[in-house]
Motif scaffolding. Structure first.
Motif, short mmCIF file in Angstrom:
data_model
loop_
_atom_site.label_atom_id
_atom_site.label_comp_id
_atom_site.label_asym_id
_atom_site.label_seq_id
_atom_site.Cartn_x
_atom_site.Cartn_y
_atom_site.Cartn_z
N GLU A 184 0.83 -1.21 0.00
CA GLU A 184 0.00 0.00 0.00
C GLU A 184 0.86 1.26 0.00
N GLU A 185 2.10 1.14 0.43
CA GLU A 185 3.02 2.27 0.38
C GLU A 185 3.87 2.26 -0.87
N PHE A 186 4.31 1.07 -1.28
CA PHE A 186 5.18 0.93 -2.44
C PHE A 186 4.38 0.30 -3.59
N TYR A 187 4.01 1.13 -4.54
CA TYR A 187 3.24 0.69 -5.69
C TYR A 187 3.52 1.64 -6.85
N PRO A 188 3.29 1.19 -8.10
CA PRO A 188 3.53 2.08 -9.25
C PRO A 188 2.58 3.27 -9.23
N ARG A 189 3.10 4.45 -9.39
CA ARG A 189 2.28 5.66 -9.41
C ARG A 189 2.94 6.69 -10.32
N HIS A 190 2.12 7.61 -10.78
CA HIS A 190 2.68 8.70 -11.59
C HIS A 190 3.19 9.79 -10.67
N VAL A 191 4.39 10.24 -10.93
CA VAL A 191 5.00 11.34 -10.18
C VAL A 191 5.38 12.43 -11.17
N ASP A 192 4.97 13.64 -10.88
CA ASP A 192 5.36 14.78 -11.70
C ASP A 192 6.81 15.14 -11.37
N ARG A 193 7.70 14.77 -12.24
CA ARG A 193 9.12 14.98 -11.98
C ARG A 193 9.46 16.46 -11.81
N ARG A 194 8.70 17.31 -12.46
CA ARG A 194 9.00 18.74 -12.36
C ARG A 194 8.88 19.23 -10.92
N GLU A 195 7.96 18.63 -10.15
CA GLU A 195 7.81 19.02 -8.75
C GLU A 195 9.01 18.60 -7.92
N LEU A 196 9.76 17.62 -8.41
CA LEU A 196 10.97 17.16 -7.73
C LEU A 196 12.23 17.75 -8.36
N HIS A 197 12.02 18.67 -9.28
CA HIS A 197 13.13 19.32 -10.00
C HIS A 197 13.95 18.31 -10.78
N LEU A 198 13.25 17.39 -11.42
CA LEU A 198 13.88 16.39 -12.28
C LEU A 198 13.39 16.57 -13.71
N SER A 199 14.18 16.12 -14.64
CA SER A 199 13.83 16.21 -16.06
C SER A 199 12.87 15.09 -16.44
N GLU A 200 11.88 15.41 -17.27
CA GLU A 200 10.94 14.40 -17.74
C GLU A 200 11.59 13.45 -18.74
N GLN A 201 12.61 13.92 -19.45
CA GLN A 201 13.23 13.12 -20.51
C GLN A 201 14.42 12.28 -20.03
N GLN A 202 15.04 12.69 -18.94
CA GLN A 202 16.26 12.02 -18.48
C GLN A 202 15.98 10.62 -17.93
#
Length: 383
Positions: A184-202
């Motif tokens: 219930e804690e570890f499962y596939p989910r969508h994360v907006d990388r921009r909110e984590l200051h990560l690149s969407e393409q990298q």
């Protein structure tokens, strides 16, 4: 049944402590009364009406070696006082000087002492000498504790093999019950990388572990990464006292490696990554591998991790020599070359992880506890 657990910690956020937490929770669900001799206990268990907690405070003692001895002496006194109220005693390794019914082994000091990766082999220093003394003493105490128990639980087939070969324990006394994962804690989910200051393409790989320990082997990951410019690395773990940030800078990886520190939102960061890399030099299980699998991350790991027993080549790339940076670099290049295959590997990793929930693990422990209670009338051999 009145059962007693003797262990240092019973709480979430700790590998062995989480196992204890889930097994005790299942015991309470089944209506048992539970005595707990521990230094730390989660609030929800401490407040349960069928839990009796005997707290052993060890803070203030200067080393873990001393803290463990103080704990074992006080735990033995409590077990002597409570022996007429307890039907079954479950311990973790060496935690008391008296007999137990089940001993759950998460780390084999006999195997670690002979490992070529033990700190005393890698370097001679005051710190490594202390670790040598600590491991050698625990090897003797651990063997004594296992001789004084009825059944031994190993967290992996690797640990069972080590118990037989290094600690000289008979195989018919060892049951293998692998650790579980919180689905219930570890499962596939969508994360907006921009909110984590990560690149969407990298393409991002992730590493998580104790950054002060060479055993986790981040150094080989960094060396391999030099040859894989397609991949950036996210590193979770406390960097205080760690040499790895400077090592990354010296290797010219400063812009490609992000040290994120200790995180309580590990599942979110795992979901932002594309794969998990963990070539540990010695790992009896490695719960973090199972957590990464549950999130849906393909795994690159060493065969020295007990949890790789759960994996197939459809979900992971396993290297035999954790120090082989060329082999690790090749594995990472294979991951970077085909993102479609990487996604399929992650789906297979998630499918395999779903077979190892905490509830499934706890049910196995309770079945073993009940079987052991039925056979307790058979006296233990004299040690």
């Amino acid at each position: 049944m009145n059962m007693c657990f003797v262990t240092h910690k019973v709480r979430k956020g700790d590998g062995q402590g989480r196992v204890n937490y889930e097994v005790i929770l299942e015991a309470l669900r089944q209506g048992h009364y539970v005595y707990i001799i521990a230094s730390e206990l989660s609030d929800e268990l401490a407040q349960h009406e069928r839990v009796i907690w005997k707290k052993i405070a060890v803070e203030g003692w200067p080393t873990e070696l001393l803290r463990n001895q103080i704990f074992a002496i006080r735990a033995s006194l409590w077990l002597t006082i409570l022996r007429n109220r307890i039907d079954l005693t479950i311990v973790n390794g060496f935690t008391a000087y008296v007999r137990s019914d089940i001993n759950c082994i998460h780390f084999v000091h006999s195997a670690w002492l002979r490992s070529k990766y033990h700190p005393i082999v890698e370097r001679k220093s005051l710190s490594s000498f202390y670790q040598y003394i600590y491991t050698r003493l625990n090897r003797s105490l651990e063997r004594m504790a296992m001789k004084r128990t009825r059944t031994i639980v190993a967290v992996s087939e690797q640990v069972k093999h080590e118990l037989k070969g290094d600690a000289h324990i008979e195989g018919n006394r060892i049951a293998v019950i692998r650790n579980g994962v919180d689905l219930e804690e570890f499962y596939p989910r969508h994360v907006d990388r921009r909110e984590l200051h990560l690149s969407e393409q990298q393409l991002y790989a992730m590493f998580a572990g104790d950054l002060r320990s060479s055993r986790k082997n981040l150094d080989t990951v960094l060396k391999a990464l030099v040859s894989v410019p397609e991949i950036h690395l996210l590193v979770l773990g406390n960097t205080k006292g760690s040499l790895y940030p400077q090592m990354a800078a010296d290797l010219g990886l400063g812009e490609r490696v992000q040290f994120l520190g200790y995180r309580t939102d590990m599942a979110t960061w795992m979901s932002a990554a594309d794969l998990f890399v963990f070539p540990s030099r010695y790992e009896p299980f490695a719960l973090v591998l199972l957590e990464a699998m549950a999130v849906g991350l393909p795994v690159v790991a060493s065969s020295n991790c007990g949890a790789v027993e759960l994996l197939t080549n459809k979900a992971a790339i396993i290297i035999n020599d954790p120090d082989d940076s060329d082999a690790l670099a090749d594995a990472l290049l294979r991951c970077a070359a085909d993102r479609r295959q990487l996604k399929q590997m992650g789906e297979e990793a998630r499918r395999l992880a779903c077979q190892h929930s905490w509830s499934a693990m706890a049910a196995q422990y309770l079945q073993l506890i009940q079987e052991t209670a039925l056979h307790k009338a058979v006296p233990l051999p004299e040690s």
